[in-house]
Design an enzyme around this catalytic site. Structure first.
Site, PDB file in Angstrom:
ATOM      1  N   HIS A  11       0.961  -1.090  -0.035  1.00 47.84           N
ATOM      2  CA  HIS A  11       0.161   0.074   0.029  1.00 47.84           C
ATOM      3  C   HIS A  11       0.912   1.307   0.135  1.00 47.84           C
ATOM      4  O   HIS A  11       0.440   2.024  -0.754  1.00 47.84           O
ATOM      5  CB  HIS A  11      -0.874   0.032   1.299  1.00 47.84           C
ATOM      6  CG  HIS A  11      -1.682  -1.350   1.306  1.00 47.84           C
ATOM      7  ND1 HIS A  11      -2.398  -1.818   0.519  1.00 47.84           N
ATOM      8  CD2 HIS A  11      -1.687  -2.277   2.297  1.00 47.84           C
ATOM      9  CE1 HIS A  11      -2.882  -2.887   0.646  1.00 47.84           C
ATOM     10  NE2 HIS A  11      -2.625  -3.114   1.774  1.00 47.84           N
ATOM     11  N   CYS A  42      -6.590  -6.824   5.094  1.00 51.18           N
ATOM     12  CA  CYS A  42      -7.809  -6.481   5.765  1.00 51.18           C
ATOM     13  C   CYS A  42      -9.088  -7.499   5.595  1.00 51.18           C
ATOM     14  O   CYS A  42      -9.867  -7.472   6.103  1.00 51.18           O
ATOM     15  CB  CYS A  42      -7.966  -5.000   5.811  1.00 51.18           C
ATOM     16  SG  CYS A  42      -7.218  -3.938   4.600  1.00 51.18           S
TER      17      CYS A  42
HETATM   18  C1  FAD Z   1      -4.576  -9.689   8.629  1.00 57.34           C
HETATM   19  C2  FAD Z   1      -4.155  -8.231   8.440  1.00 57.34           C
HETATM   20  C3  FAD Z   1      -5.346  -7.361   8.572  1.00 57.34           C
HETATM   21  C4  FAD Z   1      -5.236  -5.960   8.677  1.00 57.34           C
HETATM   22  N1  FAD Z   1      -6.473  -5.329   8.560  1.00 57.34           N
HETATM   23  C5  FAD Z   1      -6.148  -3.955   8.397  1.00 57.34           C
HETATM   24  C6  FAD Z   1      -7.411  -2.884   8.350  1.00 57.34           C
HETATM   25  O1  FAD Z   1      -8.612  -3.328   8.327  1.00 57.34           O
HETATM   26  N2  FAD Z   1      -7.174  -1.849   8.401  1.00 57.34           N
HETATM   27  C7  FAD Z   1      -5.788  -1.276   8.163  1.00 57.34           C
HETATM   28  O2  FAD Z   1      -5.926   0.241   8.071  1.00 57.34           O
HETATM   29  N3  FAD Z   1      -4.831  -1.820   8.423  1.00 57.34           N
HETATM   30  C8  FAD Z   1      -4.869  -3.190   8.538  1.00 57.34           C
HETATM   31  N4  FAD Z   1      -3.936  -4.165   8.464  1.00 57.34           N
HETATM   32  C9  FAD Z   1      -2.354  -3.428   8.528  1.00 57.34           C
HETATM   33  C10 FAD Z   1      -2.168  -3.152   7.015  1.00 57.34           C
HETATM   34  O3  FAD Z   1      -2.117  -4.228   6.238  1.00 57.34           O
HETATM   35  C11 FAD Z   1      -0.655  -2.610   7.146  1.00 57.34           C
HETATM   36  O4  FAD Z   1      -0.551  -1.586   7.985  1.00 57.34           O
HETATM   37  C12 FAD Z   1      -0.255  -2.254   5.586  1.00 57.34           C
HETATM   38  O5  FAD Z   1      -0.076  -3.467   4.841  1.00 57.34           O
HETATM   39  C13 FAD Z   1       1.228  -1.360   5.578  1.00 57.34           C
HETATM   40  O6  FAD Z   1       1.445  -1.202   4.368  1.00 57.34           O
HETATM   41  P1  FAD Z   1       2.968  -1.070   3.831  1.00 57.34           P
HETATM   42  O7  FAD Z   1       2.758  -0.879   2.390  1.00 57.34           O
HETATM   43  O8  FAD Z   1       3.621  -0.032   4.589  1.00 57.34           O
HETATM   44  O9  FAD Z   1       3.740  -2.438   4.246  1.00 57.34           O
HETATM   45  P2  FAD Z   1       3.490  -4.013   4.061  1.00 57.34           P
HETATM   46  O10 FAD Z   1       2.080  -4.366   3.399  1.00 57.34           O
HETATM   47  O11 FAD Z   1       4.111  -4.827   5.169  1.00 57.34           O
HETATM   48  O12 FAD Z   1       4.080  -4.207   2.498  1.00 57.34           O
HETATM   49  C14 FAD Z   1       5.535  -4.001   2.312  1.00 57.34           C
HETATM   50  C15 FAD Z   1       5.962  -4.667   1.236  1.00 57.34           C
HETATM   51  O13 FAD Z   1       7.505  -4.658   0.921  1.00 57.34           O
HETATM   52  C16 FAD Z   1       8.112  -5.965   0.557  1.00 57.34           C
HETATM   53  N5  FAD Z   1       9.538  -5.784   0.942  1.00 57.34           N
HETATM   54  C17 FAD Z   1      10.091  -5.757   2.171  1.00 57.34           C
HETATM   55  N6  FAD Z   1      11.148  -5.992   2.299  1.00 57.34           N
HETATM   56  C18 FAD Z   1      11.626  -5.978   1.074  1.00 57.34           C
HETATM   57  C19 FAD Z   1      12.958  -6.030   0.406  1.00 57.34           C
HETATM   58  N7  FAD Z   1      14.063  -6.339   0.987  1.00 57.34           N
HETATM   59  N8  FAD Z   1      12.818  -6.251  -1.132  1.00 57.34           N
HETATM   60  C20 FAD Z   1      11.666  -6.207  -1.700  1.00 57.34           C
HETATM   61  N9  FAD Z   1      10.630  -6.049  -1.237  1.00 57.34           N
HETATM   62  C21 FAD Z   1      10.551  -5.971  -0.117  1.00 57.34           C
HETATM   63  C22 FAD Z   1       7.203  -6.827   1.070  1.00 57.34           C
HETATM   64  O14 FAD Z   1       7.083  -7.861   0.265  1.00 57.34           O
HETATM   65  C23 FAD Z   1       5.896  -6.192   1.058  1.00 57.34           C
HETATM   66  O15 FAD Z   1       5.033  -6.459  -0.175  1.00 57.34           O
HETATM   67  C24 FAD Z   1      -4.097  -5.454   8.666  1.00 57.34           C
HETATM   68  C25 FAD Z   1      -2.904  -6.441   8.450  1.00 57.34           C
HETATM   69  C26 FAD Z   1      -3.027  -7.709   8.503  1.00 57.34           C
HETATM   70  C27 FAD Z   1      -1.708  -8.428   8.548  1.00 57.34           C
END
Ligand code: FAD
Ligand code: NAI
Length: 443
Positions: A11, A42
């Site tokens: 995201h 989510c």
């Molecule tokens: C089951 C569940 C339900 C949830 N429900 C909600 C909800 O209802 N509402 C809400 O607001 N939040 C919810 N969350 C929290 C939300 O999913 C996270 O806050 C959100 O995904 C964060 O997004 P992000 O892009 O920062 O990180 P992440 O989703 O953790 O994505 C990080 C990305 O970086 C990639 N990556 C990491 N390191 C490397 C590397 N070295 N090289 C290449 N790629 C890499 C990973 O593969 C991943 O795709 C939920 C989480 C879970 C697990």
């Protein structure tokens, strides 16, 4: 032309990429470890609990959308190191090919990693986390098996409670454990979670609170969990005891927050001016606390990604800060909250008071009506609102929490809410809204 490399395309990374690609002709390279991206975790409990027909709708975009806008997308590629002096990212593809990308600006969007309980037996089979799509698939397949009867969920936070409901909906015996004495302790006061705990118990979920897991037992697969209070037969364990920021790539180069998150300013800029950090790997500014903190949410990920992208293309916008607004809906019981509860405020040394109301959503003459609970939390001295919690069987409450979110951001006092103009229509609410009523009786 400025070249931006984005590491991690869930995201936060996707929002940053969109903001750059939609507002400039700049060069963007997106690097992602997984094959897919934009998985809405989510929706996992809805999918695995078979409340929706398919997982397909939980992906809201794909690599082609970004390639069409001119980005170079490398999936199934893991970034191993970053040379911050030379400004080069080193990665390796699934086929073992080493690749490198130079950058002018770097966006770290590497997200978070689930915390692993450090207890013996944690390497046994059928012990899993619930973070990635692949883990959802695994849980879904295991739930299909008749021999998977007893499911233990460790952690009664958001993921744990949602997965407990999903497992119950699939006909399993569900044991829900938490170190503390109630569910969702970080987000709601006991006045709310007592009702949710009754709801969980009424639906047949066995609650084991104040019970720490000490060991997982089994030969190859997990067969039992041992706590200080007993031993329980289990076929599958889902660990959900919180997230930590994934700071592996830059923890030795950048300034960090207490929990290891990359410390960022209101432009999402880290201590290295050419490096931005967004989403779960970075800090946020809390308007309730009026200080930097850490809150892992998809909603924060999207907004922080957007802010970083805009700044990279030269629109010097500032993040307005966050309230950590969130919601949960379990067996038809809905709870929403924003800012801090009375209990969580105390942990952050916020001196607060609160005002409660329990009322019906609509006037009594309306046939279909629901009970609503509301607590407004405000700072004792300034009287500014710093939190609100609501619960009901009507989902009508969900939009009201957004108003409280704005009230926190804008430092509205509880007294200002007492006479706030809120519309009235019997189909929706009462002539004198419960928000006004609760604020009017604030001490
Ligand atoms: C089951 C569940 C339900 C949830 N429900 C909600 C909800 O209802 N509402 C809400 O607001 N939040 C919810 N969350 C929290 C939300 O999913 C996270 O806050 C959100 O995904 C964060 O997004 P992000 O892009 O920062 O990180 P992440 O989703 O953790 O994505 C990080 C990305 O970086 C990639 N990556 C990491 N390191 C490397 C590397 N070295 N090289 C290449 N790629 C890499 C990973 O593969 C991943 O795709 C939920 C989480 C879970 C697990
Ligand atoms: N609806 C939403 O907004 C959702 C948000 N999320 C977000 O994803 C992140 C991770 O979610 P969760 O893992 O559920 O974390 P969480 O922080 O919501 O809950 C973790 C729970 O585990 C308990 N715990 C901690 N250590 C323990 C131990 N050793 N043994 C037993 N219990 C222990 C805590 O008391 C807490 O209740 C959070 O930031 C959450 O807000 C996740 C799912 C849904």
């Amino acid at each position: 032309m400025t070249k931006t490399v984005i590491i991690g395309t869930n995201h936060a990374g996707l929002a940053a990429a969109n903001a750059i690609l939609d507002n400039s002709e700049q060069e963007v390279v997106m690097i992602e470890r997984n094959e897919n991206f934009s998985y809405l975790s989510c929706g996992t409990a809805l999918w695995v609990g078979q409340q929706i027909d398919s997982v397909d709708g939980l992906f809201y975009t794909n690599r082609e959308d970004f390639e069409a806008k001119g980005a170079k997308v490398r999936t199934q590629t893991i970034v191993n190191t970053i040379d911050f002096e030379q400004k080069v990212v080193h990665a390796v593809t699934q086929q073992g090919e080493e690749v490198e990308e130079s950058y002018d600006k770097l966006v770290l969007a590497t997200g978070s990693i689930p915390i692993s309980p450090k207890v013996p037996g944690r390497e046994l089979e059928n012990i899993t986390f619930m973070k990635h799509y692949e883990e959802g698939q695994k849980i879904d397949q295991l739930f299909e098996r008749k021999d998977m009867e007893n499911i233990a969920v460790i952690g009664a936070g958001y993921i744990g409670v949602e997965m407990a409901e999903a497992a119950k909906r699939r006909g399993k015996n569900v044991l829900l454990f938490d170190a503390l004495d109630r569910c969702l302790p970080s987000y709601y006061d006991a006045w709310f979670t007592d009702d949710m705990d009754k709801n969980l118990a009424n639906h047949g979920i066995e609650l084991h609170y104040g019970e720490l897991v000490k060991e997982y037992k089994g030969t190859d697969k997990v067969e039992q969990i041992v706590t200080e209070k007993g031993e329980y037969d289990v076929d599958l364990v889902i660990n959900a005891i919180g997230f930590l920021p994934n700071n592996q790539l830059a923890k030795d180069h950048l300034e960090l927050f207490a929990n290891g998150a990359y410390l960022v300013d209101r432009h999402q800029q880290t201590s290295d001016p050419d490096v931005y950090a967004v989403g779960d790997c970075a800090t946020v500014y809390s308007n309730a606390l009026q200080a930097t903190t850490y809150i892992a949410l998809a909603s924060n990920a999207l907004r922080t990604g957007m802010v970083a992208g805009e700044n990279i293309v030269g629109n010097a916008i500032e993040s307005p800060g966050v309230q950590g607004s969130n919601g949960i809906s379990i067996f038809g019981y809905h709870m929403v909250s924003t800012g801090y509860s009375v209990e969580s405020a105390a942990k952050f040394d916020l001196n607060v008071k609160y005002t409660d109301i329990e009322d019906t959503q609509k006037p009594e003459f309306m046939k279909e009506n629901d009970n609503v609970k509301l607590r407004i939390v405000y700072e004792a001295t300034s009287r500014r609102v710093v939190g609100a919690q609501m619960a009901s069987t009507t989902s009508d409450i969900s939009m009201a929490i957004h108003m409280f979110s704005l009230a926190i951001e804008r430092q509205v006092t509880v007294d200002e809410l007492a006479r706030l103009d809120l519309f009235f229509l019997p189909h929706f609410n009462q002539p004198y809204n419960y928000i006004n009523k609760a604020a009017l009786v604030a001490e």
